[in-house]
Design a protein around this motif. Sequence first.
Motif, short mmCIF file in Angstrom:
data_model
loop_
_atom_site.label_atom_id
_atom_site.label_comp_id
_atom_site.label_asym_id
_atom_site.label_seq_id
_atom_site.Cartn_x
_atom_site.Cartn_y
_atom_site.Cartn_z
N THR A 48 -15.29 -43.32 8.83
CA THR A 48 -13.96 -42.97 9.33
C THR A 48 -13.25 -44.20 9.87
N SER A 49 -11.94 -44.07 10.05
CA SER A 49 -11.13 -45.14 10.61
C SER A 49 -10.81 -44.84 12.07
N ALA A 50 -10.45 -45.86 12.81
CA ALA A 50 -10.05 -45.67 14.21
C ALA A 50 -8.90 -44.66 14.25
N GLY A 51 -8.99 -43.72 15.15
CA GLY A 51 -7.94 -42.71 15.30
C GLY A 51 -8.12 -41.50 14.42
N GLN A 52 -9.04 -41.54 13.48
CA GLN A 52 -9.28 -40.39 12.61
C GLN A 52 -10.07 -39.36 13.42
N PRO A 53 -9.52 -38.15 13.61
CA PRO A 53 -10.17 -37.19 14.50
C PRO A 53 -11.35 -36.44 13.91
N ASN A 54 -11.46 -36.39 12.59
CA ASN A 54 -12.48 -35.59 11.95
C ASN A 54 -13.19 -36.37 10.85
N GLY A 55 -14.36 -35.91 10.48
CA GLY A 55 -15.12 -36.53 9.40
C GLY A 55 -15.84 -35.46 8.60
N ALA A 56 -16.40 -35.85 7.47
CA ALA A 56 -17.09 -34.90 6.60
C ALA A 56 -18.53 -35.33 6.35
N ILE A 57 -19.41 -34.33 6.24
CA ILE A 57 -20.80 -34.54 5.89
C ILE A 57 -21.08 -33.75 4.62
N PHE A 58 -21.69 -34.43 3.66
CA PHE A 58 -22.11 -33.80 2.42
C PHE A 58 -23.62 -33.90 2.33
N ILE A 59 -24.23 -32.98 1.60
CA ILE A 59 -25.68 -32.94 1.43
C ILE A 59 -25.95 -32.76 -0.06
N GLN A 60 -26.85 -33.56 -0.60
CA GLN A 60 -27.15 -33.42 -2.03
C GLN A 60 -27.53 -31.98 -2.33
N ALA A 61 -28.44 -31.42 -1.55
CA ALA A 61 -28.85 -30.02 -1.74
C ALA A 61 -29.64 -29.55 -0.54
N ILE A 62 -29.61 -28.24 -0.32
CA ILE A 62 -30.48 -27.58 0.65
C ILE A 62 -31.31 -26.60 -0.14
N SER A 63 -32.63 -26.74 -0.07
CA SER A 63 -33.55 -25.87 -0.81
C SER A 63 -34.30 -24.97 0.16
N ASN A 64 -34.35 -23.69 -0.17
CA ASN A 64 -35.10 -22.74 0.65
C ASN A 64 -36.45 -22.50 -0.01
N LYS A 65 -37.47 -23.13 0.53
CA LYS A 65 -38.83 -22.99 0.01
C LYS A 65 -39.68 -22.12 0.94
N ALA A 66 -39.03 -21.40 1.83
CA ALA A 66 -39.73 -20.61 2.85
C ALA A 66 -40.27 -19.29 2.32
N GLY A 67 -39.81 -18.84 1.15
CA GLY A 67 -40.29 -17.57 0.61
C GLY A 67 -39.56 -16.36 1.15
N LYS A 68 -38.55 -16.57 1.96
CA LYS A 68 -37.73 -15.46 2.47
C LYS A 68 -36.29 -15.96 2.62
N PRO A 69 -35.32 -15.06 2.52
CA PRO A 69 -33.92 -15.49 2.64
C PRO A 69 -33.62 -16.03 4.03
N ASP A 70 -32.65 -16.90 4.10
CA ASP A 70 -32.22 -17.49 5.36
C ASP A 70 -30.71 -17.67 5.29
N ARG A 71 -30.13 -18.16 6.34
CA ARG A 71 -28.67 -18.34 6.39
C ARG A 71 -28.35 -19.51 7.30
N LEU A 72 -27.57 -20.45 6.81
CA LEU A 72 -27.08 -21.55 7.63
C LEU A 72 -25.91 -21.01 8.43
N ILE A 73 -26.03 -21.00 9.75
CA ILE A 73 -24.98 -20.41 10.58
C ILE A 73 -24.30 -21.43 11.49
N ALA A 74 -24.91 -22.60 11.66
CA ALA A 74 -24.33 -23.58 12.57
C ALA A 74 -24.96 -24.93 12.35
N ALA A 75 -24.26 -25.94 12.77
CA ALA A 75 -24.78 -27.30 12.84
C ALA A 75 -24.17 -27.92 14.08
N ARG A 76 -24.82 -28.92 14.61
CA ARG A 76 -24.25 -29.59 15.77
C ARG A 76 -24.57 -31.07 15.70
N SER A 77 -23.77 -31.84 16.40
CA SER A 77 -23.93 -33.29 16.40
C SER A 77 -23.42 -33.84 17.71
#
Length: 132
Positions: A48-77
């Motif tokens: 980001t540049s100085a003064g830019q209030p927001n930014g973006a995060i990308f992820i190549q992939a999220i894989s669920n190998k847990a054997g049961k359904p799940d749900r991404l409901i939040a992230a924090r930083s």
Amino acid sequence: MNPTSTFRLPFLFAVFVLLGMAGQSPLVKAASFSAAGIEVQSPQAMATSAGQPNGAIFIQAISNKAGKPDRLIAARSSVASSVELHNMTMDGAVMRMREIAGIDLPAGAKLLMHRGSKEGYHLMLIGLKEAA
């Protein structure tokens, strides 16, 4: 879908975005990681540049190998006031980006969240505390 658990991604890698590493490249990459059967592959944030209030995060992939359904409901930083789950869609020639309540992760599924993926999912860092 009734997920049996929820999963909060530990986006600690975002700390590096604001520690000056992003100034060397327009893209900051972090190591892949997994927890509770959920695998996060190649998270990356745009510089980001100085003064830019927001930014973006990308992820190549999220894989669920847990054997049961799940749900991404939040992230924090620690580098932003809040982190929002977003979806981008095209309405003709107009890009529409909206916050969403969650992203389903069916058992055995691989969700693409990289830049340009047709799904359009990404994370927004809202209220960056300083430029990257």
